[in-house]
Design a protein around this motif. Sequence first.
Motif, PDB file in Angstrom:
ATOM      1  N   GLU A   9       1.232   3.154  -7.080  1.00  0.00           N
ATOM      2  CA  GLU A   9       1.265   3.472  -5.648  1.00  0.00           C
ATOM      3  C   GLU A   9      -0.121   3.919  -5.195  1.00  0.00           C
ATOM      4  OE1 GLU A   9       3.721   3.130  -3.462  1.00  0.00           O
ATOM      5  OE2 GLU A   9       5.045   2.304  -4.975  1.00  0.00           O
ATOM      6  N   ASN A  11      -2.302   5.546  -2.144  1.00  0.00           N
ATOM      7  CA  ASN A  11      -2.168   6.345  -0.924  1.00  0.00           C
ATOM      8  C   ASN A  11      -3.257   5.927   0.057  1.00  0.00           C
ATOM      9  OD1 ASN A  11      -1.787   8.223   1.066  1.00  0.00           O
ATOM     10  ND2 ASN A  11      -2.127  10.018  -0.237  1.00  0.00           N
ATOM     11  N   ASP A  13      -3.924   7.120   2.783  1.00  0.00           N
ATOM     12  CA  ASP A  13      -4.499   8.250   3.512  1.00  0.00           C
ATOM     13  C   ASP A  13      -5.736   8.805   2.815  1.00  0.00           C
ATOM     14  OD1 ASP A  13      -2.408   8.085   5.373  1.00  0.00           O
ATOM     15  OD2 ASP A  13      -1.130   9.346   4.128  1.00  0.00           O
ATOM     16  N   ASP A  14      -5.923   8.430   1.550  1.00  0.00           N
ATOM     17  CA  ASP A  14      -7.118   8.876   0.825  1.00  0.00           C
ATOM     18  C   ASP A  14      -8.343   8.074   1.288  1.00  0.00           C
ATOM     19  OD1 ASP A  14      -5.607  10.665  -0.639  1.00  0.00           O
ATOM     20  OD2 ASP A  14      -5.313   9.278  -2.322  1.00  0.00           O
ATOM     21  N   TYR A  24      -4.614  -2.322  -1.798  1.00  0.00           N
ATOM     22  CA  TYR A  24      -3.527  -1.732  -0.990  1.00  0.00           C
ATOM     23  C   TYR A  24      -2.889  -2.801  -0.108  1.00  0.00           C
ATOM     24  CZ  TYR A  24      -1.183   1.177   2.527  1.00  0.00           C
ATOM     25  OH  TYR A  24      -0.253   1.731   3.371  1.00  0.00           O
ATOM     26  N   HIS A 155       4.155   8.664   4.364  1.00  0.00           N
ATOM     27  CA  HIS A 155       3.137   9.514   3.739  1.00  0.00           C
ATOM     28  C   HIS A 155       3.682  10.318   2.555  1.00  0.00           C
ATOM     29  CE1 HIS A 155       0.432   8.659   7.090  1.00  0.00           C
ATOM     30  NE2 HIS A 155       1.449   8.909   7.895  1.00  0.00           N
ATOM     31  N   PRO A 157       5.192  10.481  -1.231  1.00  0.00           N
ATOM     32  CA  PRO A 157       5.187   9.628  -2.431  1.00  0.00           C
ATOM     33  C   PRO A 157       6.570   9.118  -2.822  1.00  0.00           C
ATOM     34  CG  PRO A 157       3.778  11.541  -2.759  1.00  0.00           C
ATOM     35  CD  PRO A 157       4.502  11.765  -1.468  1.00  0.00           C
ATOM     36  N   GLY A 193      -0.824   5.615   4.849  1.00  0.00           N
ATOM     37  CA  GLY A 193       0.305   6.069   4.048  1.00  0.00           C
ATOM     38  C   GLY A 193       0.460   5.246   2.783  1.00  0.00           C
ATOM     39  N   TYR A 194       1.617   5.353   2.170  1.00  0.00           N
ATOM     40  CA  TYR A 194       1.891   4.617   0.938  1.00  0.00           C
ATOM     41  C   TYR A 194       2.494   3.240   1.190  1.00  0.00           C
ATOM     42  CZ  TYR A 194       1.231   8.857  -1.877  1.00  0.00           C
ATOM     43  OH  TYR A 194       0.701   9.963  -2.506  1.00  0.00           O
TER      44      TYR A 194
END
Length: 286
Positions: A9, A11, A13-14, A24, A155, A157, A193-194
Amino acid sequence: MNTPPVTAEINGDDRLPAGLRLRYIQQNACRNLRAFERPLFRSFKNWPLPRQARGGNHASSPGRRFAEAFLIHGLPDHLPAGEISVLEIGCGSGRSRSLLAKAGYSGRYVGYDIFDRFDRDDDWGFDSQFHAADAHSIIADGSFDLVISNSALEHIPDDTALIARLRSCLKPGGIQAHIVPSGGALWAYLWHGYRQYAGGALGARFIPERTSVHVLGGMGSLLVHGIWITLPEIILRLPLRTRLTGIYAACTAAARVIDRIVGFGAPMYAVVERAPHHEQTIGTGR
């Protein structure tokens, strides 16, 4: 030294390097295509933006306009206005209280967010409590009529585990309502987000026979987001919609017409799952 493997996964947002951004997009595009099928929900249909919701902030994104309009004008179709107990996940400042108040709700409000950005100055008719904590720490006591989130689940996990836990927070007959990005919105939201939520992804997380899915917007709204927000703001860092508000407002008006003709490709869904009336939901999971 061996390089540690990248987790399955990512993220969004990172602060991701270019390679992970591409991964992604590839990962989520494949996942969304695999989940393209639509389970047998109670309903799955377009939700038209009410006329009274077409004014206001002309610089807001199409998705935000639809999401806030749904909380005001669509939520009462599932939960009659009045005094209720509300739990909000990813509540931010707690601004949703103002939308719920416009819809005719009042009562008890509990907001959870990982950051303390809470607005405690105006309660909008709610007895408000805020918690700067992970949503998984919620005590599932079956005391809420309504659990909501607005662009928050993507957002988290392990959103599947959280959704199951939130069922145990509801009174019999209560509802959880979540605004989430659609599977088709990946190219407009990019690394955010994820995940996004195609029909199959919703069916894997919610109980289809208890769930109604409202499609917020259509291809017109998605195109406006991509042309006015994704390209200039996310990629080029140019805030065009705040500089050309008149043209942007005209484009969003045209998008509503396109949405009625091309209803697929919407940027967001409003997902409403109702707890059964005849049994307690505490500890039942799914």
